[in-house]
Design a protein around this motif. Sequence first.
Motif, PDB file in Angstrom:
ATOM      1  N   ALA A   4       0.834  -1.207   0.000  1.00  0.00           N
ATOM      2  CA  ALA A   4       0.000   0.000   0.000  1.00  0.00           C
ATOM      3  C   ALA A   4       0.862   1.247   0.000  1.00  0.00           C
ATOM      4  O   ALA A   4       0.526   2.257  -0.657  1.00  0.00           O
ATOM      5  CB  ALA A   4      -0.924  -0.016   1.226  1.00  0.00           C
ATOM      6  N   GLY A   5       1.968   1.199   0.719  1.00  0.00           N
ATOM      7  CA  GLY A   5       2.877   2.342   0.727  1.00  0.00           C
ATOM      8  C   GLY A   5       3.467   2.611  -0.644  1.00  0.00           C
ATOM      9  O   GLY A   5       3.587   3.770  -1.078  1.00  0.00           O
ATOM     10  N   VAL A 141     -13.699  -4.880  12.509  1.00  0.00           N
ATOM     11  CA  VAL A 141     -12.575  -4.031  12.091  1.00  0.00           C
ATOM     12  C   VAL A 141     -12.030  -4.509  10.743  1.00  0.00           C
ATOM     13  O   VAL A 141     -11.781  -3.706   9.833  1.00  0.00           O
ATOM     14  CB  VAL A 141     -11.464  -4.037  13.162  1.00  0.00           C
ATOM     15  N   ILE A 142     -11.874  -5.819  10.592  1.00  0.00           N
ATOM     16  CA  ILE A 142     -11.329  -6.358   9.344  1.00  0.00           C
ATOM     17  C   ILE A 142     -12.292  -6.117   8.186  1.00  0.00           C
ATOM     18  O   ILE A 142     -11.884  -5.771   7.069  1.00  0.00           O
ATOM     19  CB  ILE A 142     -11.025  -7.858   9.505  1.00  0.00           C
ATOM     20  N   LEU A 143     -13.596  -6.310   8.435  1.00  0.00           N
ATOM     21  CA  LEU A 143     -14.588  -6.085   7.377  1.00  0.00           C
ATOM     22  C   LEU A 143     -14.558  -4.640   6.898  1.00  0.00           C
ATOM     23  O   LEU A 143     -14.542  -4.372   5.684  1.00  0.00           O
ATOM     24  CB  LEU A 143     -15.990  -6.435   7.905  1.00  0.00           C
ATOM     25  N   VAL A 144     -14.564  -3.695   7.831  1.00  0.00           N
ATOM     26  CA  VAL A 144     -14.533  -2.279   7.448  1.00  0.00           C
ATOM     27  C   VAL A 144     -13.226  -1.951   6.717  1.00  0.00           C
ATOM     28  O   VAL A 144     -13.226  -1.242   5.702  1.00  0.00           O
ATOM     29  CB  VAL A 144     -14.708  -1.385   8.692  1.00  0.00           C
ATOM     30  N   ALA A 145     -12.116  -2.504   7.220  1.00  0.00           N
ATOM     31  CA  ALA A 145     -10.819  -2.248   6.590  1.00  0.00           C
ATOM     32  C   ALA A 145     -10.756  -2.831   5.186  1.00  0.00           C
ATOM     33  O   ALA A 145     -10.008  -2.329   4.333  1.00  0.00           O
ATOM     34  CB  ALA A 145      -9.696  -2.826   7.456  1.00  0.00           C
ATOM     35  N   THR A 146     -11.521  -3.873   4.899  1.00  0.00           N
ATOM     36  CA  THR A 146     -11.555  -4.463   3.560  1.00  0.00           C
ATOM     37  C   THR A 146     -12.495  -3.704   2.641  1.00  0.00           C
ATOM     38  O   THR A 146     -12.212  -3.506   1.455  1.00  0.00           O
ATOM     39  CB  THR A 146     -11.995  -5.936   3.642  1.00  0.00           C
ATOM     40  N   LEU A 147     -13.617  -3.246   3.177  1.00  0.00           N
ATOM     41  CA  LEU A 147     -14.633  -2.602   2.340  1.00  0.00           C
ATOM     42  C   LEU A 147     -14.217  -1.203   1.881  1.00  0.00           C
ATOM     43  O   LEU A 147     -14.539  -0.805   0.748  1.00  0.00           O
ATOM     44  CB  LEU A 147     -15.952  -2.522   3.115  1.00  0.00           C
ATOM     45  N   ILE A 148     -13.517  -0.462   2.727  1.00  0.00           N
ATOM     46  CA  ILE A 148     -13.166   0.920   2.367  1.00  0.00           C
ATOM     47  C   ILE A 148     -12.342   0.973   1.074  1.00  0.00           C
ATOM     48  O   ILE A 148     -12.726   1.673   0.116  1.00  0.00           O
ATOM     49  CB  ILE A 148     -12.432   1.615   3.532  1.00  0.00           C
ATOM     50  N   ASP A 167      -6.865   8.280  -8.321  1.00  0.00           N
ATOM     51  CA  ASP A 167      -7.025   6.984  -7.639  1.00  0.00           C
ATOM     52  C   ASP A 167      -7.049   7.202  -6.118  1.00  0.00           C
ATOM     53  O   ASP A 167      -6.012   7.555  -5.521  1.00  0.00           O
ATOM     54  CB  ASP A 167      -5.870   6.063  -8.030  1.00  0.00           C
ATOM     55  N   PRO A 168      -8.241   6.971  -5.441  1.00  0.00           N
ATOM     56  CA  PRO A 168      -8.311   7.154  -3.986  1.00  0.00           C
ATOM     57  C   PRO A 168      -7.948   5.887  -3.208  1.00  0.00           C
ATOM     58  O   PRO A 168      -7.926   5.888  -1.983  1.00  0.00           O
ATOM     59  CB  PRO A 168      -9.787   7.515  -3.759  1.00  0.00           C
ATOM     60  N   THR A 169      -7.682   4.785  -3.947  1.00  0.00           N
ATOM     61  CA  THR A 169      -7.467   3.502  -3.270  1.00  0.00           C
ATOM     62  C   THR A 169      -6.267   3.512  -2.327  1.00  0.00           C
ATOM     63  O   THR A 169      -6.351   2.969  -1.218  1.00  0.00           O
ATOM     64  CB  THR A 169      -7.306   2.373  -4.310  1.00  0.00           C
ATOM     65  N   PRO A 170      -5.115   4.100  -2.696  1.00  0.00           N
ATOM     66  CA  PRO A 170      -3.979   4.097  -1.758  1.00  0.00           C
ATOM     67  C   PRO A 170      -4.302   4.772  -0.425  1.00  0.00           C
ATOM     68  O   PRO A 170      -3.911   4.286   0.635  1.00  0.00           O
ATOM     69  CB  PRO A 170      -2.883   4.835  -2.513  1.00  0.00           C
ATOM     70  N   VAL A 171      -5.014   5.908  -0.505  1.00  0.00           N
ATOM     71  CA  VAL A 171      -5.394   6.589   0.737  1.00  0.00           C
ATOM     72  C   VAL A 171      -6.315   5.699   1.555  1.00  0.00           C
ATOM     73  O   VAL A 171      -6.202   5.607   2.786  1.00  0.00           O
ATOM     74  CB  VAL A 171      -6.062   7.942   0.427  1.00  0.00           C
ATOM     75  N   SER A 176      -7.236   1.879   6.044  1.00  0.00           N
ATOM     76  CA  SER A 176      -7.467   0.500   6.500  1.00  0.00           C
ATOM     77  C   SER A 176      -6.354   0.056   7.440  1.00  0.00           C
ATOM     78  O   SER A 176      -6.609  -0.612   8.458  1.00  0.00           O
ATOM     79  CB  SER A 176      -7.546  -0.452   5.305  1.00  0.00           C
ATOM     80  N   GLY A 177      -5.102   0.423   7.100  1.00  0.00           N
ATOM     81  CA  GLY A 177      -3.991   0.087   7.981  1.00  0.00           C
ATOM     82  C   GLY A 177      -4.142   0.716   9.350  1.00  0.00           C
ATOM     83  O   GLY A 177      -3.832   0.091  10.377  1.00  0.00           O
ATOM     84  N   ALA A 178      -4.644   1.970   9.369  1.00  0.00           N
ATOM     85  CA  ALA A 178      -4.871   2.635  10.657  1.00  0.00           C
ATOM     86  C   ALA A 178      -5.951   1.917  11.456  1.00  0.00           C
ATOM     87  O   ALA A 178      -5.848   1.759  12.682  1.00  0.00           O
ATOM     88  CB  ALA A 178      -5.259   4.102  10.419  1.00  0.00           C
ATOM     89  N   LEU A 179      -7.005   1.448  10.765  1.00  0.00           N
ATOM     90  CA  LEU A 179      -8.067   0.698  11.454  1.00  0.00           C
ATOM     91  C   LEU A 179      -7.524  -0.607  12.030  1.00  0.00           C
ATOM     92  O   LEU A 179      -7.886  -1.000  13.154  1.00  0.00           O
ATOM     93  CB  LEU A 179      -9.214   0.409  10.478  1.00  0.00           C
TER      94      LEU A 179
END
Length: 526
Positions: A4-5, A141-148, A167-171, A176-179
Amino acid sequence: MFAAGIWAFCTALELASADLPTQMLAITLEYPAMAVIPVAWLLFALEYIGRDDLLTPKNIGLLCIIPAVTTILVATNELHYLFYTTVTDMMFFGLSYHVVTYGPAFWIHAAYSYLLIGITLLLILQRFLFSSTVYRRQVTVILVATLIPLIMNLILVFRVGSVGLIDPTPVALLLSGALILIGMVRFQLLDITPIANEQILENMRDGVIVVDIQGRIISVNPPGARFLGIPGNKVIGLSVSENLQESALECIRVAGLAGDREERRETEQVINGLHRYFEMRCIPIRSRNTSNKGRMILVRDITEAKQTQNALSEARKKINLLSGFTRHDILNQITALLLHIDIAKESVPDPGVQEWLQKQEAAVLTIQHQIEFTRDYEELGINAPEWLSLHEIVSGIRPVLEARKISLDCTLEDIEVFSDPLMKRVFAILADNTIRHAETATLVRIRSEREGEHLNLVYEDNGKGIPAAEKTRIFDRGVGMHAGLGLFLAHEILGVTGITIHECGKPGEGACFSLQVPHGQFRIRE
């Protein structure tokens, strides 16, 4: 997070570039990270739900084939245009952006990535539905981190509004990493993780056999398959009635009629030419509306325990046989001694000698009573505890009480108690205690009452009661008349299975004995 980074860095490079070639270079550099992230999410989900047995080098290699091909196609797109058929430059608010037309290779990559993310979501959702509260918080937490990031990427791919240009996916992935980090701190995510039920069953030493309502085997673990003598991959769908002995089938039939109560049986099975002993527990499986869905059979190999038990039983039989011969010989000598004392009492009229002979006779009678007591005490614990009907036990003391003109009022429900078979002696001892010590008693009441999860069996008479100073001593050996062994024996019999007894009557109003039966050692028959 490393991928992701890289994706975020390359996206920033893409936005900062003013010319199309530099933007396309940034895209080429970011695609290895983009292609591998769906695979990484799936591997993470499998690890979290406890299916790390699937994370073999072969499976990981197969999952990475399409990401590897995708990376190559993006890098060589100008040679074939299978990934982007066209790439054009456009201005938006004074900034240069590239606009691409997706080719067939892109849609294969997108379908594959979304498929992996969809599988990940299904795995996590399944864990959510069958998890406890602690794990549900983690899974949320995992579900939300996957869906965003999934939603953000869908917006980009299908170009919803102006967001389709950036592309907003990296942000979203960084969010998701913060979650995930918050989940690790707040809910012990990745510290306490569930283990798949399949792995638990596979590693159990006890056999587990699940049977549906038609009596067909629908699930079995390796020890259960060994018990049946059939390979695990061939046992599913077979009729349980054709692969179990009659004692085991009786256990299943009774469990089906016993509501939520489990049934236990011991059975013997020949495995690889050797006789093995097993304890079977059959538990009905109920749906939420309490309808019968099937049965779960737990099988435990008790061969070593059974062999030890048989050896101890045989040794005890020999010891009891020896003590029986010895007791018989001692009692014969006591009988002869009492006979000689009677002859001496008739032969010597001297009062002083008579008093001495009476003391000798009392001492010999005490020895006789204690020797006879050993006959009862040596039977304690010989036989395994069993379910005993209190109605049958109480009916045995009714004639004894009525012969002494003492009425019996029994209001017990149809209760069974898991106890030593000598439990019937306990009520005989209590009845004998009433007859011997409560000379004025005319009534005995026996009832039951619930106290939390325990059951209290209450035996009370309307005699003179027991003095307060004696209440804590009457169950000690040697306290009371006739060597004081009756209530001591009752206390020991009950203690074999954890049942306690104490006296709670009021002096002058009658004796009252309360027997407390622990939870799980009584049942009320319907």
